[in-house]
Design a protein around this motif. Sequence first.
Motif, PDB file in Angstrom:
ATOM      1  N   ILE A   1      35.232  52.475  40.376  1.00  0.00           N
ATOM      2  CA  ILE A   1      35.864  51.179  40.089  1.00  0.00           C
ATOM      3  C   ILE A   1      36.729  50.750  41.271  1.00  0.00           C
ATOM      4  N   LEU A   2      36.480  49.550  41.748  1.00  0.00           N
ATOM      5  CA  LEU A   2      37.231  48.991  42.872  1.00  0.00           C
ATOM      6  C   LEU A   2      37.710  47.592  42.514  1.00  0.00           C
ATOM      7  N   GLN A   3      38.717  47.120  43.234  1.00  0.00           N
ATOM      8  CA  GLN A   3      39.228  45.775  42.967  1.00  0.00           C
ATOM      9  C   GLN A   3      39.256  44.979  44.263  1.00  0.00           C
ATOM     10  N   ASN A   4      38.881  43.699  44.180  1.00  0.00           N
ATOM     11  CA  ASN A   4      38.913  42.833  45.360  1.00  0.00           C
ATOM     12  C   ASN A   4      39.412  41.447  44.997  1.00  0.00           C
ATOM     13  N   PRO A   5      40.447  40.917  45.708  1.00  0.00           N
ATOM     14  CA  PRO A   5      41.343  41.652  46.596  1.00  0.00           C
ATOM     15  C   PRO A   5      42.044  42.734  45.782  1.00  0.00           C
ATOM     16  N   ASN A   6      42.463  43.814  46.439  1.00  0.00           N
ATOM     17  CA  ASN A   6      43.084  44.876  45.660  1.00  0.00           C
ATOM     18  C   ASN A   6      44.514  44.505  45.291  1.00  0.00           C
ATOM     19  N   PHE A   7      45.196  45.400  44.589  1.00  0.00           N
ATOM     20  CA  PHE A   7      46.512  45.047  44.063  1.00  0.00           C
ATOM     21  C   PHE A   7      47.491  44.651  45.169  1.00  0.00           C
ATOM     22  N   PHE A   8      47.294  45.206  46.380  1.00  0.00           N
ATOM     23  CA  PHE A   8      48.187  44.888  47.498  1.00  0.00           C
ATOM     24  C   PHE A   8      47.788  43.593  48.189  1.00  0.00           C
ATOM     25  N   GLY A   9      46.733  42.969  47.676  1.00  0.00           N
ATOM     26  CA  GLY A   9      46.273  41.707  48.231  1.00  0.00           C
ATOM     27  C   GLY A   9      45.178  41.861  49.264  1.00  0.00           C
ATOM     28  N   SER A  10      44.855  43.078  49.670  1.00  0.00           N
ATOM     29  CA  SER A  10      43.875  43.281  50.744  1.00  0.00           C
ATOM     30  C   SER A  10      42.459  42.914  50.314  1.00  0.00           C
TER      31      SER A  10
ATOM     32  N   GLU B   1      40.177  39.025  35.356  1.00  0.00           N
ATOM     33  CA  GLU B   1      41.042  38.182  34.564  1.00  0.00           C
ATOM     34  C   GLU B   1      40.751  36.735  34.945  1.00  0.00           C
ATOM     35  N   GLY B   2      40.353  35.944  33.950  1.00  0.00           N
ATOM     36  CA  GLY B   2      39.985  34.554  34.217  1.00  0.00           C
ATOM     37  C   GLY B   2      41.150  33.580  34.119  1.00  0.00           C
ATOM     38  N   GLN B   3      42.366  34.099  33.971  1.00  0.00           N
ATOM     39  CA  GLN B   3      43.535  33.225  33.787  1.00  0.00           C
ATOM     40  C   GLN B   3      43.648  32.176  34.871  1.00  0.00           C
ATOM     41  N   SER B   4      43.273  32.540  36.090  1.00  0.00           N
ATOM     42  CA  SER B   4      43.453  31.602  37.211  1.00  0.00           C
ATOM     43  C   SER B   4      42.551  30.370  37.090  1.00  0.00           C
ATOM     44  N   LEU B   5      41.583  30.400  36.182  1.00  0.00           N
ATOM     45  CA  LEU B   5      40.667  29.264  36.020  1.00  0.00           C
ATOM     46  C   LEU B   5      41.150  28.324  34.912  1.00  0.00           C
ATOM     47  N   GLY B   6      42.309  27.731  35.100  1.00  0.00           N
ATOM     48  CA  GLY B   6      42.741  26.693  34.166  1.00  0.00           C
ATOM     49  C   GLY B   6      43.468  27.174  32.924  1.00  0.00           C
ATOM     50  N   ILE B   7      43.963  28.395  32.949  1.00  0.00           N
ATOM     51  CA  ILE B   7      44.662  28.940  31.783  1.00  0.00           C
ATOM     52  C   ILE B   7      46.133  29.170  32.145  1.00  0.00           C
ATOM     53  N   PRO B   8      47.059  28.660  31.318  1.00  0.00           N
ATOM     54  CA  PRO B   8      48.478  28.816  31.678  1.00  0.00           C
ATOM     55  C   PRO B   8      48.928  30.278  31.644  1.00  0.00           C
ATOM     56  N   LEU B   9      49.989  30.577  32.358  1.00  0.00           N
ATOM     57  CA  LEU B   9      50.501  31.956  32.415  1.00  0.00           C
ATOM     58  C   LEU B   9      50.984  32.418  31.048  1.00  0.00           C
TER      59      LEU B   9
ATOM     60  N   ALA C   1      33.312  46.258  39.886  1.00  0.00           N
ATOM     61  CA  ALA C   1      34.339  45.523  40.629  1.00  0.00           C
ATOM     62  C   ALA C   1      35.214  44.744  39.672  1.00  0.00           C
ATOM     63  N   SER C   2      36.527  44.779  39.916  1.00  0.00           N
ATOM     64  CA  SER C   2      37.444  43.902  39.199  1.00  0.00           C
ATOM     65  C   SER C   2      37.849  42.834  40.215  1.00  0.00           C
ATOM     66  N   VAL C   3      37.601  41.578  39.873  1.00  0.00           N
ATOM     67  CA  VAL C   3      37.796  40.520  40.870  1.00  0.00           C
ATOM     68  C   VAL C   3      38.634  39.355  40.345  1.00  0.00           C
ATOM     69  N   TYR C   4      39.143  38.591  41.295  1.00  0.00           N
ATOM     70  CA  TYR C   4      40.030  37.443  41.044  1.00  0.00           C
ATOM     71  C   TYR C   4      39.164  36.194  41.250  1.00  0.00           C
ATOM     72  N   PRO C   5      38.846  35.472  40.186  1.00  0.00           N
ATOM     73  CA  PRO C   5      37.808  34.447  40.296  1.00  0.00           C
ATOM     74  C   PRO C   5      38.090  33.343  41.308  1.00  0.00           C
ATOM     75  N   VAL C   6      39.339  32.923  41.466  1.00  0.00           N
ATOM     76  CA  VAL C   6      39.614  31.860  42.440  1.00  0.00           C
ATOM     77  C   VAL C   6      39.222  32.316  43.848  1.00  0.00           C
ATOM     78  N   SER C   7      39.422  33.600  44.116  1.00  0.00           N
ATOM     79  CA  SER C   7      39.090  34.107  45.453  1.00  0.00           C
ATOM     80  C   SER C   7      37.595  34.020  45.722  1.00  0.00           C
ATOM     81  N   LEU C   8      36.794  33.972  44.644  1.00  0.00           N
ATOM     82  CA  LEU C   8      35.333  33.960  44.813  1.00  0.00           C
ATOM     83  C   LEU C   8      34.825  32.623  45.354  1.00  0.00           C
ATOM     84  N   GLY C   9      35.695  31.633  45.445  1.00  0.00           N
ATOM     85  CA  GLY C   9      35.327  30.400  46.127  1.00  0.00           C
ATOM     86  C   GLY C   9      35.062  30.661  47.605  1.00  0.00           C
ATOM     87  N   LEU C  10      35.629  31.753  48.103  1.00  0.00           N
ATOM     88  CA  LEU C  10      35.593  32.056  49.529  1.00  0.00           C
ATOM     89  C   LEU C  10      35.008  33.440  49.801  1.00  0.00           C
ATOM     90  N   LEU C  11      35.404  34.418  48.993  1.00  0.00           N
ATOM     91  CA  LEU C  11      35.087  35.816  49.312  1.00  0.00           C
ATOM     92  C   LEU C  11      33.686  36.228  48.861  1.00  0.00           C
TER      93      LEU C  11
END
Lengths: 443, 481
Positions: A205-214, A258-266, A234-244
């Motif tokens: 299991i890997l994360q991108n970007p990882n917890f440190f932002g890398s 976590e899909g929160q970044s796609l239009g879901i309030p904190l 992979a655990s991924v941040y969906p907004v980053s997938l516009g680019l990464l």
Amino acid sequence: MSYIPHTKDDVKAMLKAIGVSRVEDLFKDIPAALRPKSFNIPPGKSESEVTEHLKKLASKNATGLINFVGAGFYDHFIPAAVDAIVSRSEFYTAYTPYQPECSQGWLQAIYEYQTVICELTGLDVSNASLYDGGTALYEAAMMAVRFTGRKKIIVDSGVNLIYRTMLYSYTSNLSIEFLETPVVHGQSSREELLKHVDDKTAAVILQNPNFFGSVDDYSDIVEKVHKNGALAIASVYPVSLGLLKSPGEMGFDIATGEGQSLGIPLSFGGPYLGFMAAKKELVRQMPGRIVGATVDKDGRRGFVLTLQTREQHIRREKATSNICSNEALCALRAAVFVSLLGAEGLKELAERNYQKAEFAKSELLRISGVEVKRSSPTFNEFTVLLPRQANEVVYRMIDKGFACGFPLGRFYKGMDNYLLVAVTEKRTKEDIRKFADCLEAVL
Amino acid sequence: MKLIFEKHKEGRRGFTQAKPDVPETKGLDGKYMRKSAPRLASVSELDVIRHYSGLSRLNYSVDTNFYPLGSCTMKYNPKFTERIASLEGFTDVHPLLPQLSGGGMLAQGSLEVLYEAERLLSEITGMSAFTMQPLAGAHGELTGAMLIAAYHKANGARRKYVIVPDSSHGTNPASAAIAGYEVIVIKTGPDGYMDLEEYKKKLNKDVAAVMLTCPDTLGLFNPRIKEIADMAHGVGALMYYDGANLNAMLGKCRPGDIGFDVIHINLHKTFATPHGGGGPGSGPVGVGEKLIEFLPISRVIRRSDGTFALDYHCHKTIGYIAPFYGNFGVILKAYAYMLCLGREGLVEAAEAAVLGANYCRARLKAYYDLPFDKICMHECVFSASRQAKHGVHAIDIAKYLIDKGFHPPTVYFPMIVKEALMIEPTETESKETLDEFIEVMIEIARLAEENPSLVTQAPIHMPVKRLDETKAAREPNLRFR
């Protein structure tokens, strides 16, 4: 106020039809000894009283802070159109679309959501959503265990600590072996990770970007994981997938996030959106609802819940998961958000985040004693080494009107002076400059 | 309707970002960048609004149709709770704020909501404490099963089995299995209650817990439930309460008083938060005294000065089951609902729910088989076996009801009733609505005998006719390409 429409006459007529004289007669099966020992609930209040009370409580939360806290949960702008659609009560007061003929709206919306998730992650199939990014990752790990028949899972420590902790909590009664491998200079240590991958490994299991932002390209790891017959998750941040690079492009078998970044309030931690996509050969191991396209009697396209023989209401204790619901309304938010932006807009959003974070780095670097780790590229979040305890700095920055980042010492030993800073498109140049100035002042 | 992707036109946009206000820097190295752009729709904002508005109109919902879906408690969702949940003071709070040093003071309002909601639920159910973290009912069950395992482990026992009746929700055995237990299923007796003789036989010191729904999925309250609980406790097993049917019990009976040790509640059922097309729900878990120390972290506590804080010092905890404090937005709506109804309102809700279900039962029992003919609680379960003899099955009845503008009852559940039709009208439906529904049900019973094809070809007035589910499963088409 109890929203009950019955008049006295209605009650009388209904009791008469039932053949009892009092409502209490309907509760005669509950023995006297089992009646409530207490029911000390305050008397009801009017809508306006409750509203005023809760407005007061809302005002006790500090929402005026300029936010640089991320750590997996991000302060992105939500277009008004997203709220307009999810406020339609034909969506939000419906239930799981068990009856497809009167649920085509929901079913089609979920089918479109599944398509969006597949496109973003570069994978073949998606389910109708899960509770959150953490439970989605746990479900992915269990899929790998079932699919490979193996029980060892290697987790890179760049995966959000909250998710790692959830994984361990959920599996504490199952004989699954977890092994954590280190992050070195902000990135996953290939050497340490790969030496543990063997023919007993179910998944890495890997994360991108990882917890440190890398940001990383894990293609090399995935290739070696596959050579051992294990799955790569992979655990991924969906907004980053516009680019990464997408998980699919790196060869991953399952992507969650976590899909929160796609239009879901904190919204203080929920409701959020767990998404999951996978290669098609894994579809029958997937948890949760899945919508499929089919045709009706007249050959018209329509949508239904499908592959239900995986699920608890049919398989009971043999189901792939105990999951019954999904986070449909949050999935709808994500689908509407992505539809508004389109591929171009999503790329632009990702670029803005990247550029603002790079600008923030350069502003912070001007402060003497502050180091920004540059050993690996980042997306919209990065770690800063401060000349003093980050915890203290965060405390002082609150007085200046900033939630200035997440102190890594809370999650990682020996990182007390590190601050994790997230910069979304919402932060203006002025916010960032002021942030740097205030930080300089409190150090 | 066309898919949003079929409305795509290159160059169209539905949202524009603010112009860049920071100097552009060198982009990321190409090896980190995606090679192919996701194929998403390029559409205008109006396209998006019209598309999803159009889709919304293809749904039945509580706000548009009677929705007597048994076991799901599709009651009216008051609108003021939506407005409260959208206050920026609640929506804009980052969940990590209280975890920053001094940060507890930044989220006092939200922490108070969690604390007070927990207290209200404890009193309503007679439990000692709650965790608000479980994100849905089934998630609450899993949390409960984990708590049960932790409790036995702390007592030096590793028990193997969980008992569930054959009438239980599918999630019960699934949750127990996922937590690592083997499942023992007990049959339902001819009286509609769990077979006590078989239960006694299967109960032993290897049983970790007994999971029950009360009232059960037949809508019946088992008058001998205390005996069942006492027997379980006699062998050291714990009692788990599936709260799906709590609506019938409000102010009438509390699981804690019966002797249940662990319970989950579905806030989206009993406490009127919208079901959202399948979620988000919320499944808080309540426990008795002896299980408090195992609850997930963090816990919300009230300090002596009246302020609220998060407590992470629970060394026997089962750990993290959610990233933060639960589905806060849902909990908030349920809290507002509880405050609004108050003591009398909650009792009235239970009474009117039970009244409505019994009214449907009494008026329909001449037309449909009632396998367990007695007073029910909040829902009644009929069987369409009489109609099935004429070729009209439960599914056909469901489809005909759809044509007539009603969401069907739950069909084919509980599995122990052949051709089951599980009707839960809820307290918020008027007698007139129930009468209209009952009239259509009577019409169906008549048509089954006189002209069954009119029922079996339904629906004919919906956007689609019956869909080919076999094709959907055999040739999965799960995304647009």
